[in-house]
Design a protein around this motif. Structure first.
Motif, PDB file in Angstrom:
ATOM      1  N   GLU A  55       0.834  -1.208   0.000  1.00 31.87           N
ATOM      2  CA  GLU A  55       0.000   0.000   0.000  1.00 31.87           C
ATOM      3  C   GLU A  55       0.864   1.251   0.000  1.00 31.87           C
ATOM      4  O   GLU A  55       0.664   2.167  -0.814  1.00 31.87           O
ATOM      5  CB  GLU A  55      -0.917   0.001   1.226  1.00 31.87           C
TER       6      GLU A  55
ATOM      7  N   PHE B 235      -5.798   2.592  -3.726  1.00 32.91           N
ATOM      8  CA  PHE B 235      -5.098   1.570  -2.942  1.00 32.91           C
ATOM      9  C   PHE B 235      -5.667   1.509  -1.528  1.00 32.91           C
ATOM     10  O   PHE B 235      -5.886   2.530  -0.888  1.00 32.91           O
ATOM     11  CB  PHE B 235      -3.598   1.862  -2.906  1.00 32.91           C
TER      12      PHE B 235
ATOM     13  N   ARG C  73       0.899   3.718  -3.177  1.00 29.35           N
ATOM     14  CA  ARG C  73       0.187   4.978  -2.951  1.00 29.35           C
ATOM     15  C   ARG C  73       1.123   6.145  -2.673  1.00 29.35           C
ATOM     16  O   ARG C  73       0.945   7.255  -3.178  1.00 29.35           O
ATOM     17  CB  ARG C  73      -0.775   4.816  -1.774  1.00 29.35           C
TER      18      ARG C  73
END
Length: 306
Positions: free
Chosen positions: A132, A164, A136
């Motif tokens: 993540e 995400f 991101r």
């Protein structure tokens, strides 16, 4: 047992005390008493009635002698767990309930057991967070996660608007709402979502063994359809990171009603259990080492209890 009307029984602390005192055998004996009473027709499953002793065990009354047992009504039975309506569900809740309603209730309803995390689950959470932050925020992967860099780069090459760890929540009428809303009925997290025009791709990271569980992909697609009204086609993918393979399924908006049917059946079973306060035990091999419900008669032994 305190008699104050404001008394709230702490099952977890009671169990810890019993273990410290070596009273686990007494619990097993009481469970046997209950089963015998059910066979004799003195009490019924989930009726709220309990068994008490005419002469208290603390006063040297026999624990298992039937002549020393009496039926205790639900209104006086503090061990009877009162009804607790279901407020919301997620796929993990549905899955846990289907595996063993009793464990689900112990962890999520009565709070008599603490949810445990094994090393595999901890690793899975760390992998999800690492990917993540990498996708991101552009945060480089730690050395122990570097072998997932190729996976991250493949996602970056996809065309479309990317999300995400997207939190999705629906009300009971399937209207999109925010995650913390008290009216949120169904919740889910989409690890990766790519939306391009009227199509979308959902990717769910998996760090464990490969399982045939397409119903979860189906639910992901439904979350997308309700959150993005212009999306008509969803390709949902399980990415099995450990085995470097993928499973995918394609879903169409026109099939929404059909896609909801098996999921709503699971939700209805869960809601019924909450409404009737009936959470049966489903003993299996998982009881031996993978269950947090230490109050259950099958804990640590499975189907073969004694």
């Amino acid at each position: 047992m305190p008699s104050s009307p404001n008394y709230v029984r702490n099952y977890v602390q009671e169990h810890k005390t019993k273990l410290a005192r070596g009273e686990r055998k007494d619990d097993i004996a009481r469970n046997r008493n209950r089963r015998e009473a059910i066979k004799d027709g003195k009490v019924a499953r989930n009726d709220g009635n309990g068994l008490s002793h005419i002469v208290a065990v603390s006063k040297r009354g026999p624990l298992t002698d039937k002549k020393n047992l009496k039926v205790q009504t639900a209104s006086k039975n503090r061990s009877y767990k009162r009804k607790s309506g279901m407020t919301s569900w997620s796929y993990s809740k549905l899955n846990q309930f289907e595996t063993c309603p009793s464990q689900y209730a112990a962890e999520r309803v009565y709070k008599t057991a603490e949810r445990t995390t094994n090393p595999q689950a901890i690793w899975g959470t760390e992998v999800h967070e690492a990917l993540e932050y990498r996708l991101r925020d552009g945060k480089p992967l730690e050395e122990r996660f570097e072998h997932y860099e190729q996976v991250a780069q493949a996602v970056e090459k996809m065309t479309g608007t990317a999300f995400f760890a997207l939190e999705v929540a629906l009300t009971k009428d399937k209207t999109v709402t925010y995650w913390e809303d008290s009216e949120a009925w169904g919740r889910g997290i989409l690890d990766v979502l790519i939306v391009l025009n009227d199509e979308a791709i959902v990717i769910d990271w998996k760090t464990g063994k490969v399982k045939d569980d397409y119903l979860q992909l189906q639910l992901f697609a439904l979350f997308v359809f309700h959150t993005f009204p212009k999306v008509n086609k969803v390709t949902a993918i399980f990415k099995w990171l450990k085995f470097k393979q993928s499973d995918k399924a394609v879903y169409q908006r026109a099939d929404i009603d059909t896609l909801w049917k098996p999921i709503l059946e699971k939700v209805e079973r869960l809601e019924e259990a909450h409404e009737t306060d009936s959470f049966v035990t489903r003993p299996s091999g998982l009881c031996r080492a993978h269950c947090s419900n230490t109050l259950c008669e099958y804990h640590g032994v499975g189907r073969r209890r004694y």
